[in-house]
Design a protein around this motif. Structure first.
Motif, short mmCIF file in Angstrom:
data_model
loop_
_atom_site.label_atom_id
_atom_site.label_comp_id
_atom_site.label_asym_id
_atom_site.label_seq_id
_atom_site.Cartn_x
_atom_site.Cartn_y
_atom_site.Cartn_z
N ILE A 26 36.36 43.56 56.23
CA ILE A 26 35.73 44.79 56.72
C ILE A 26 36.66 46.00 56.56
CG2 ILE A 26 34.95 45.97 58.84
CD1 ILE A 26 33.98 43.22 59.83
N TRP A 27 37.95 45.78 56.81
CA TRP A 27 38.85 46.91 56.98
C TRP A 27 39.22 47.66 55.71
CZ3 TRP A 27 38.89 49.09 61.43
CH2 TRP A 27 38.47 48.32 62.53
N PRO A 28 39.32 47.03 54.53
CA PRO A 28 39.55 47.83 53.32
C PRO A 28 38.45 48.85 53.07
CG PRO A 28 40.11 45.55 52.89
CD PRO A 28 39.47 45.58 54.25
N ASP A 29 37.18 48.46 53.37
CA ASP A 29 36.08 49.41 53.20
C ASP A 29 36.22 50.59 54.15
OD1 ASP A 29 34.96 47.84 51.26
OD2 ASP A 29 33.41 46.98 52.55
N ILE A 30 36.58 50.29 55.39
CA ILE A 30 36.75 51.36 56.37
C ILE A 30 37.94 52.24 55.99
CG2 ILE A 30 37.39 51.83 58.78
CD1 ILE A 30 35.64 49.46 59.56
N ASP A 31 39.03 51.61 55.55
CA ASP A 31 40.19 52.39 55.10
C ASP A 31 39.82 53.31 53.95
OD1 ASP A 31 41.84 51.21 56.97
OD2 ASP A 31 42.67 49.72 55.58
N ASP A 32 39.07 52.79 52.96
CA ASP A 32 38.67 53.60 51.81
C ASP A 32 37.82 54.79 52.24
OD1 ASP A 32 40.02 51.92 50.11
OD2 ASP A 32 38.23 50.83 49.44
N TYR A 33 36.87 54.53 53.14
CA TYR A 33 36.02 55.62 53.64
C TYR A 33 36.87 56.67 54.36
CZ TYR A 33 32.86 58.13 56.74
OH TYR A 33 32.20 59.12 57.42
N GLU A 44 53.14 53.30 49.85
CA GLU A 44 53.13 51.99 49.19
C GLU A 44 53.22 50.84 50.18
OE1 GLU A 44 56.05 51.69 46.15
OE2 GLU A 44 55.23 53.32 44.94
N ASP A 45 53.90 51.06 51.29
CA ASP A 45 54.08 49.98 52.26
C ASP A 45 53.02 50.00 53.36
OD1 ASP A 45 54.81 52.24 53.67
OD2 ASP A 45 56.60 51.31 54.58
N PHE A 46 51.88 50.60 53.10
CA PHE A 46 50.87 50.82 54.13
C PHE A 46 50.49 49.53 54.86
CE2 PHE A 46 46.25 50.73 55.08
CZ PHE A 46 46.23 51.62 56.14
N HIS A 47 50.10 48.50 54.11
CA HIS A 47 49.60 47.28 54.75
C HIS A 47 50.68 46.57 55.55
CE1 HIS A 47 45.59 47.48 53.11
NE2 HIS A 47 46.07 47.68 51.90
N ARG A 48 51.89 46.52 55.02
CA ARG A 48 52.97 45.88 55.80
C ARG A 48 53.37 46.74 56.99
NH1 ARG A 48 55.06 41.03 53.82
NH2 ARG A 48 55.57 40.83 56.03
N ALA A 49 53.23 48.04 56.85
CA ALA A 49 53.63 48.94 57.95
C ALA A 49 52.73 48.77 59.17
CB ALA A 49 53.60 50.39 57.48
N ILE A 50 51.44 48.44 58.95
CA ILE A 50 50.52 48.33 60.08
C ILE A 50 50.30 46.88 60.49
CG2 ILE A 50 49.34 50.47 59.47
CD1 ILE A 50 47.01 48.74 58.45
N GLU A 51 50.86 45.92 59.75
CA GLU A 51 50.64 44.50 60.04
C GLU A 51 51.10 44.15 61.46
OE1 GLU A 51 52.67 40.39 58.67
OE2 GLU A 51 52.02 41.69 57.03
N GLY A 52 50.19 43.59 62.22
CA GLY A 52 50.54 43.16 63.57
C GLY A 52 50.43 44.24 64.64
N LYS A 53 50.35 45.50 64.23
CA LYS A 53 50.28 46.58 65.22
C LYS A 53 48.98 46.49 66.03
CE LYS A 53 52.99 50.11 62.74
NZ LYS A 53 54.11 50.13 63.70
N SER A 54 49.04 46.94 67.26
CA SER A 54 47.83 47.01 68.07
C SER A 54 46.91 48.08 67.51
CB SER A 54 48.19 47.33 69.52
OG SER A 54 48.62 48.68 69.63
N TYR A 55 45.67 48.06 67.96
CA TYR A 55 44.69 49.07 67.55
C TYR A 55 45.22 50.47 67.85
CZ TYR A 55 39.68 49.81 66.45
OH TYR A 55 38.49 50.11 65.84
N HIS A 56 45.79 50.63 69.03
CA HIS A 56 46.34 51.93 69.44
C HIS A 56 47.55 52.30 68.59
CE1 HIS A 56 48.44 54.90 71.96
NE2 HIS A 56 47.24 55.21 72.43
#
Length: 229
Positions: A26-33, A44-56
């Motif tokens: 679901i989330w790649p579509d939401i990210d693209d939008y 470049e490090d977007f996905h690793r930078a947010i990995e594990g982070k809470s929603y907030h």
């Protein structure tokens, strides 16, 4: 394959997205939008930078990284609005998960959820999938001091269930989540997910066990008898 469920296992704690339910797509579509709407350029490090982070924490990352004029709460509300219909109508359980939940309930194993998602989407998904009844504790990383890889959320769920960490087994699909479970003093089983397939080697190195899905867990149990021996 080492057995994941043993006589020491009193409680099982699931990460939700990508682990218990098939929802990471679901989330790649939401990210693209979102990127198109606000004209953002991802590092470049977007996905690793947010990995594990809470929603907030993830919303705050967006606000700070992209210098957005929206508040953290406004960002979270927009994401929830964009994802809600999919979480209630399109997500599915990972293969074998419902059978495993039934097995555990029959044998007195407690179940909890420790998710980095927001509570609205977590509760909506569990209700839509009709599995709320299985869980003694459902916690989000926004309810503790820090998200994964800090162990806070896993320790909180264990506290809710009144089970010591050494008697808890965690199922996780990403390295930061695996680290959170290990830092909580729990055994951790990595779960394959298409979204994190490129991290499989790292996941296997960090975790105590690895399964493709919960059919593997049930196969182990059936091979060793109904008590998982």
């Amino acid at each position: 394959m080492k057995k994941t469920i043993t006589e020491e296992t009193k409680a099982v704690i699931f990460d939700m997205d990508g682990t218990l339910i098939d929802s990471m797509w679901i989330w790649p579509d939401i990210d693209d939008y979102y990127i198109r709407k606000y004209h953002l350029t991802l590092p470049e490090d977007f996905h690793r930078a947010i990995e594990g982070k809470s929603y907030h924490e993830t919303a705050r990352y967006f606000r700070d990284t992209f210098d957005m004029e929206l508040t953290t709460e406004e960002i979270m509300e927009e994401w929830t609005s964009l994802a809600y219909q999919r979480y209630t109508q399109e997500v599915t359980l990972k293969p074998g998960a419902e059978e495993f939940l039934r097995y555990g309930k029959e044998r007195g194993i407690l179940f909890g959820i420790a998710t980095s998602n927001g509570r609205t989407l977590a509760e909506a998904a569990l209700k839509a999938l009709r599995i709320e009844e299985y869980f003694t504790s459902v916690r989000t990383s926004g309810e503790v001091e820090a998200g994964k890889p800090k162990p806070d959320i896993y320790l909180k769920v264990a506290e809710d269930m009144q089970v010591q960490p050494e008697h808890c087994l965690v199922f996780e699909d990403v390295p930061m989540g695996i680290l959170a479970g290990k830092r909580a003093g729990m055994k951790v089983c990595a779960v394959y997910d298409e979204f994190s397939r490129l991290l499989d080697l790292e996941k296997k190195q960090l975790a105590d066990y690895y399964v493709r899905d919960f059919r593997d867990v049930m196969s182990q149990i059936k091979e060793r008898g109904t008590d998982g021996e």
